[in-house]
Design an enzyme around this catalytic site. Sequence first.
Site, PDB file in Angstrom:
ATOM      1  N   GLU A   2      -5.921   4.237  -3.002  1.00  0.00           N
ATOM      2  CA  GLU A   2      -5.482   5.531  -2.479  1.00  0.00           C
ATOM      3  C   GLU A   2      -6.397   6.613  -3.041  1.00  0.00           C
ATOM      4  OE1 GLU A   2      -0.717   5.083  -1.677  1.00  0.00           O
ATOM      5  OE2 GLU A   2      -1.361   5.712  -3.673  1.00  0.00           O
TER       6      GLU A   2
ATOM      7  N   GLU B 194      -0.356  -7.382  -2.062  1.00  0.00           N
ATOM      8  CA  GLU B 194      -0.980  -6.136  -1.606  1.00  0.00           C
ATOM      9  C   GLU B 194      -2.050  -5.685  -2.598  1.00  0.00           C
ATOM     10  OE1 GLU B 194       0.520  -1.584  -0.725  1.00  0.00           O
ATOM     11  OE2 GLU B 194       1.836  -3.240  -0.171  1.00  0.00           O
TER      12      GLU B 194
ATOM     13  N   ASP C 158      -4.250  -2.192  -3.136  1.00  0.00           N
ATOM     14  CA  ASP C 158      -4.264  -0.793  -2.678  1.00  0.00           C
ATOM     15  C   ASP C 158      -5.421   0.004  -3.252  1.00  0.00           C
ATOM     16  OD1 ASP C 158      -1.909  -1.021  -1.283  1.00  0.00           O
ATOM     17  OD2 ASP C 158      -0.661  -0.189  -2.862  1.00  0.00           O
TER      18      ASP C 158
END
Length: 258
Positions: free
Chosen positions: A108, A104, A106
Site C-alpha cells: 500500500e 495475501e 500487500d
Amino acid sequence: MSTTSYSLQISLLVSLFIFTSLVTLSAGNFYQDFDITWGDNRAKILDGGQLLTLSLDKASGSGFQSKNEYLFGRIDMQIKLVAGNSAGTVTAYYLSSQGPTHDEIDFEFLGNLSGDPYIVHTNVFSQGKGNREFLVDNIPIRVFNNLESIGVPFPKSQPMRIYSSLWNADDWATRGGLVKTDWTKAPFTASYRNFKASTVSTSTNSLQASELQDQALGATGRNRIRWVQKKYMVYNYCTDFKRFPEGLPPECKRSRFL
C-alpha cells in the site's frame, strides 16, 4: 522512495499455478490479463492494452484484478503513483486468494503532501493471519522467509490473483488522518505498464518450481535491504513489544530481514 521518482517497478516472487501452462513468460496485455472490477469509467485500458489507469474523485475510486491465479513464479509491474499532493490517497497493489483462511501479499502506497515522500506499507497474510507489516521508503523492502519448521504459516498452497485499487483513506493514510484529501486536486490518477509474469506449473515442472521457491537475496541485495531498513524503516512489528505483550511472533527470532 523520493517524490521526484513516481514510477516504480514492483517485482514479486510468488507461487504460481496457471492451470493450462507448463512454463509461461507473459509480456502482458491488460485487455487479455486483467478485468476492471469497480469504479465505472474511472478505470481505463489504453494504448491497445499497454497502459491501464485508475482514477479517484470524491464520489469513488477504482480497481482491477487479474484473470489468472498465481502460485509459483515472478510477477513484474511498473506503477506510476499519484503525483503532486496525494495526501489521503492509497494506491494498493496486492495478491490474494479467497476465503477466511486466505493468503495475501500487500503493498500500500500512502500518499502525502507535495514535497514529502510516499510511505510503503507491506503486510503478509498466511492462512488468514496477518499482523506482519512494516513501513519503509524504498525497495527492496522485505523478505518473508519460509519458517514452517517453527510453526509460522507460509503462503505457498493457495493460488492468488493480482489486485490493485486507488481509493480515499484520509481518515488514516496521511499522518494518521491529520492531513485530508484535497479534492480540488481531483481526479487523482495512478497508471500501470509493462506487466510481466514468468510462471511455472508445479504439476509438470517441479524442478523449476522448486528453484523459484528457493530464490533468496544475494550479497548485494542483503546489503541494500540493510541500508534501506536502517535509513528508511519507520515501523517493524518485530520490535513492537506493546503490540505483542505476550511475546513477539516466532519468526522475529529467526529472520534478519522481516
